[in-house]
Design a protein around this motif. Structure first.
Motif, PDB file in Angstrom:
ATOM      1  N   MET A 163       3.145  -1.491   5.124  1.00  0.00           N
ATOM      2  CA  MET A 163       2.554  -2.826   5.151  1.00  0.00           C
ATOM      3  C   MET A 163       2.339  -3.326   3.724  1.00  0.00           C
ATOM      4  SD  MET A 163      -0.754  -2.465   3.988  1.00  0.00           S
ATOM      5  CE  MET A 163      -1.383  -4.012   4.586  1.00  0.00           C
ATOM      6  N   ASP A 209      -0.764   4.253  -0.608  1.00  0.00           N
ATOM      7  CA  ASP A 209      -1.812   5.261  -0.582  1.00  0.00           C
ATOM      8  C   ASP A 209      -1.468   6.298   0.511  1.00  0.00           C
ATOM      9  OD1 ASP A 209      -4.186   6.448  -1.241  1.00  0.00           O
ATOM     10  OD2 ASP A 209      -5.449   4.743  -0.728  1.00  0.00           O
ATOM     11  N   THR A 237      -9.488   5.305   1.936  1.00  0.00           N
ATOM     12  CA  THR A 237      -8.148   5.537   2.475  1.00  0.00           C
ATOM     13  C   THR A 237      -8.234   5.988   3.930  1.00  0.00           C
ATOM     14  OG1 THR A 237      -7.452   6.247   0.307  1.00  0.00           O
ATOM     15  CG2 THR A 237      -6.007   6.809   2.142  1.00  0.00           C
ATOM     16  N   GLY A 238      -7.519   5.324   4.804  1.00  0.00           N
ATOM     17  CA  GLY A 238      -7.491   5.739   6.207  1.00  0.00           C
ATOM     18  C   GLY A 238      -8.526   5.056   7.082  1.00  0.00           C
ATOM     19  N   CYS A 245       0.847  -1.193   0.000  1.00  0.00           N
ATOM     20  CA  CYS A 245       0.000   0.000   0.000  1.00  0.00           C
ATOM     21  C   CYS A 245       0.876   1.234   0.000  1.00  0.00           C
ATOM     22  CB  CYS A 245      -0.931   0.021   1.213  1.00  0.00           C
ATOM     23  SG  CYS A 245      -1.809   1.600   1.302  1.00  0.00           S
ATOM     24  N   CYS A 301      -5.360   1.819  -0.456  1.00  0.00           N
ATOM     25  CA  CYS A 301      -5.556   1.474   0.963  1.00  0.00           C
ATOM     26  C   CYS A 301      -6.043   0.033   1.186  1.00  0.00           C
ATOM     27  CB  CYS A 301      -6.568   2.440   1.582  1.00  0.00           C
ATOM     28  SG  CYS A 301      -6.812   2.150   3.351  1.00  0.00           S
ATOM     29  N   LEU A 302      -5.389  -0.650   2.094  1.00  0.00           N
ATOM     30  CA  LEU A 302      -5.741  -2.038   2.412  1.00  0.00           C
ATOM     31  C   LEU A 302      -6.363  -2.167   3.800  1.00  0.00           C
ATOM     32  CD1 LEU A 302      -2.601  -3.836   0.915  1.00  0.00           C
ATOM     33  CD2 LEU A 302      -4.957  -4.121   0.153  1.00  0.00           C
ATOM     34  N   GLY A 303      -6.733  -1.054   4.410  1.00  0.00           N
ATOM     35  CA  GLY A 303      -7.366  -1.139   5.727  1.00  0.00           C
ATOM     36  C   GLY A 303      -6.382  -1.502   6.825  1.00  0.00           C
ATOM     37  N   ALA A 304      -5.172  -1.046   6.711  1.00  0.00           N
ATOM     38  CA  ALA A 304      -4.156  -1.318   7.729  1.00  0.00           C
ATOM     39  C   ALA A 304      -3.254  -0.110   7.905  1.00  0.00           C
ATOM     40  CB  ALA A 304      -3.329  -2.538   7.324  1.00  0.00           C
ATOM     41  N   CYS A 305      -3.829   1.069   7.748  1.00  0.00           N
ATOM     42  CA  CYS A 305      -3.049   2.307   7.694  1.00  0.00           C
ATOM     43  C   CYS A 305      -2.316   2.585   9.002  1.00  0.00           C
ATOM     44  CB  CYS A 305      -3.953   3.488   7.386  1.00  0.00           C
ATOM     45  SG  CYS A 305      -5.451   3.060   6.516  1.00  0.00           S
ATOM     46  N   ALA A 349      -2.379   7.513   3.584  1.00  0.00           N
ATOM     47  CA  ALA A 349      -2.130   7.323   5.014  1.00  0.00           C
ATOM     48  C   ALA A 349      -0.847   6.521   5.248  1.00  0.00           C
ATOM     49  CB  ALA A 349      -3.334   6.639   5.682  1.00  0.00           C
ATOM     50  N   CYS A 350      -0.575   5.547   4.408  1.00  0.00           N
ATOM     51  CA  CYS A 350       0.669   4.784   4.541  1.00  0.00           C
ATOM     52  C   CYS A 350       1.869   5.602   4.080  1.00  0.00           C
ATOM     53  CB  CYS A 350       0.597   3.481   3.752  1.00  0.00           C
ATOM     54  SG  CYS A 350      -0.374   2.199   4.571  1.00  0.00           S
TER      55      CYS A 350
HETATM   56  S1  FES Z   1      -3.461   3.858   3.381  1.00  0.00           S
HETATM   57 FE1  FES Z   1      -2.276   2.053   3.380  1.00  0.00          FE
HETATM   58  S2  FES Z   1      -3.496   0.607   4.385  1.00  0.00           S
HETATM   59 FE2  FES Z   1      -4.702   2.400   4.386  1.00  0.00          FE
END
Ligand code: FES
Ligand SMILES: Cc1cc2nc3c(=O)[nH]c(=O)nc-3n(C[C@H](O)[C@H](O)[C@H](O)COP(=O)(O)O)c2cc1C
Ligand code: SF4
Lengths: 176, 425
Positions: free
Chosen positions: A130, A82, B85-86, A80, A121-125, A84-85
């Motif tokens: 990750m 995206d 996202t987030g 990820c 995003c994979l829901g692990a931000c 947040a990561c």
């Molecule tokens: S932004 Fe990477 S898991 Fe949510």
């Protein structure tokens, strides 16, 4: 043929819906598990089980990002990167991974073991950096943990013994 | 305070049925099935003020009330697509406290006369789905799902289903299409799912967290629930804190908690850096800055700051963050996830990403900000679903709040064109 190998599972999956077209994604997951990607044969097979036009399965393979239309490495590392990561080092992590495996983003290692992708995003931000490999989470990564993961997966591949994937475990539930 | 939703943090092994039951689990369902009519269940949920936790905040009891009373085939759809996202709250609930979600959904099924519940997980959540499948099996083995639940004449099935990577499938009509075996593309409402949903039958779509709120409302009553929060935003809320905070993670709070307090709960800013901005609703709500930090986390709390609580996925950014870069990341997401069904969204996200990319690469021109504004204007109000509206939010709000950062991306940035374009914001 998934129709033979997973006959009971498929029967169970079909029983979960009043209209069998609804079973198309679960069957595509199984087919991709079996063949590694959504090959033409795999798509035809799924279409055959559900009496669908193969072009419908093809259009789904294009629409849903988890399906690979081309052969991939044995392990697809979906990192990820995206927002947040990325705020917690995901872009740098991707660079490190590509450097270590000596492939560009989207590429596959020469030994055919690893494909690296950047995903949303994979829901692990909260656990960045990750990645997911074949739908399993690897979280709170750094260089050392990444090295360990790669070593572990190389060993697993060399041993020829693979634990059942989550796709199979879930399909097995449909049997009950 | 003990958690109401993230109860696994207080009670070890609550994912197991015996532990969940020993701690009051399925008492809400029992009460509903044995002491209340479906209409009374809907009334309590309506009176509790519970609103959808999936982002839009629609009152849950009212939604349930839309289902025609004489309908023969009704479906409950739990939305565990969670791809914004987030956002990572529904994953934790599903993995760690699955019975509470299942119980809420069975109560919903009883209230609207549904005989089958589908839980739609994003494909990447098979691990979480697996945890829920185990809980579902326990329910079947103990008379909580299947025929004659708890010895009553109410029967209901529960099926976990998995998508395959598409954010748009979180939109309720796209979710239905996906579950029907089609490409997950929204339709233009009406018809609303409550009238024509899954297989064209009346369908309730609720977020995972919404469902988890229901059991204790039944047990403790509407007044207990409305005693928490504000008049229009009642109850607890899970907030996903990510980005530049010391301890990212899920935090369960009572509605009305301020964003400043949330950042403190998450350990404050990472490495003691100064706060710059935050996205309150993942990528889909406008950015807010320090002047909004004392606003309460409620459905209406950010009205004055032109933003929204949404699903409460708070992405915090410190002073080192390049806001044009952040906007580019977000538009990349929306361009990638646009389902392509309508032109303004498909083309608009494409152009906005292209322009932002150019700006980031130092090849921007003075016209670029104008282009962004005009593309956004062409999208606004013209897209089939809300994704198109979401996509323009991070771009327009960063242009509005951080014009100097956009200017700095372009050489010779003091020209009149720039001033004009910025002034239109
Ligand atoms: S932004 Fe990477 S898991 Fe949510
Ligand atoms: C692009 C888009 C994505 C969405 N993603 C989700 C999601 O992942 N989960 C969710 O519960 N709701 C999501 N929603 C909102 C749903 O359409 C719907 O309003 C919600 O599931 C209703 O449940 P609630 O009333 O309990 O919130 C999304 C909406 C849009 C427009
Ligand atoms: S607004 Fe975007 S995501 Fe929504 S229907 Fe149109 S193209 Fe698809």
């Amino acid at each position: 043929m998934i129709a033979d190998k997973y006959a009971e599972e498929i029967e169970g999956i079909l029983a979960r819906f009043p209209h069998k077209k609804s079973a198309v994604l679960p069957l595509m997951h199984l087919a991709q598990r079996e063949y590694g990607y959504m090959s033409e044969d795999a798509m035809r097979e799924v279409a055959g089980i559900l009496d669908l036009d193969p072009t419908h399965v093809l259009s789904l393979a294009g629409f849903y990002s988890l399906f690979h239309e081309e052969p991939t490495g044995k392990y697809v590392l979906e990192i990820c990167n995206d927002l947040a990561c990325a705020l917690r080092g995901a872009d740098e992590f991707v660079e490190m991974v590509c450097r270590k495996l000596d492939i560009p983003l989207g590429g596959t290692t020469e030994d055919g073991l690893f494909t690296v992708k950047g995903v949303m995003c994979l829901g692990a931000c909260d656990r960045a950096p990750m990645l997911q490999y074949n739908l399993k989470f690897a979280e709170h990564l750094d260089e050392e943990k990444f090295d360990n993961l790669i070593a572990y997966l190389r060993e697993e591949a060399a041993s020829g013994e693979e634990p059942p994937s989550v796709v199979e475990k879930i399909a097995a539930y449909a049997k009950k | 305070m003990a958690h109401i939703l993230l109860r696994h943090r207080d009670v070890e092994n609550i994912h197991k049925l015996d532990v969940y039951r020993a701690n009051g689990g399925y008492e809400g369902l029992k009460k509903a099935l044995t002491e209340m009519t479906p209409a009374e269940v809907i009334d309590v949920v309506r009176a509790s003020g519970l609103r959808g936790r999936g982002g839009a905040g629609f009152p849950t009891g009212i939604k349930w009330g839309f289902i025609p009373k004489d309908a023969e085939e009704v479906y409950i759809l739990i939305n565990t697509d969670e791809s914004e996202t987030g956002t990572f709250k529904d994953r934790e609930l599903s993995e760690k406290n699955p019975h509470q979600v299942i119980e809420g959904a069975i109560i919903a099924a009883y209230a609207v006369g549904a005989k089958r519940i589908y839980n739609y997980f994003r494909g990447e959540f098979m691990d979480a789905g697996y945890a829920m499948e185990e809980a579902v099996q326990e329910c079947y083995a103990n008379g909580l799902l299947g025929e004659n639940i708890l010895g009553t004449d109410f029967s209901c099935d529960f099926v976990c289903h998995y998508g395959a990577g598409a954010y748009i499938c979180g939109e309720e009509t796209a979710l239905i299409k996906s579950l029907e075996g089609e490409r997950g593309q929204p339709w233009s409402k009406p018809p609303f799912p409550a009238i024509e949903g899954l297989y064209s039958k009346p369908t309730v779509v609720n977020n995972t967290e919404t469902m988890a709120n229901v059991p204790q409302i039944l047990v403790n009553g509407a007044e207990w629930y409305t005693s928490m929060g504000t008049e229009k935003s009642t109850g607890p809320k899970i907030v996903c804190m990510s980005g530049h905070v010391e301890n990212p993670g899920n935090y369960e709070v009572i509605m009305g908690t301020t964003y400043r307090e949330l950042i403190e709960m998450a350990g404050g800013m990472r490495d003691g850096k100064a706060f710059k901005a935050l996205l309150p609703s993942g990528g889909s709500g406008p950015v807010i800055t320090a002047d909004a930090l004392d606003a309460p986390l409620t459905y209406e709390g950010l009205d004055a700051h032109n933003s929204v609580m949404g699903s409460a996925s708070v992405i915090v950014m410190d002073e080192t963050t390049d806001m044009v870069w952040a906007a580019q990341k977000m538009i990349h997401f929306f361009h990638h996830e646009s389902c392509g069904k309508c032109t303004p969204c498909r083309e608009g996200t494409f152009w906005m990403e292209k322009v932002l990319h150019r700006l980031m690469n130092g090849q921007g021109t003075e016209k670029d900000i104008e282009t962004l504004n005009s593309v956004a204007a062409q999208m606004k109000g013209r897209t089939l679903c809300a994704l198109g509206e979401f996509a323009i939010n991070p771009v327009l709000s960063t242009i509005r709040l951080f014009p100097e950062e956009y200017k700095a991306k372009v050489k010779n940035s003091q020209s009149e064109d720039w001033e004009k374009a910025l002034a239109t914001q």
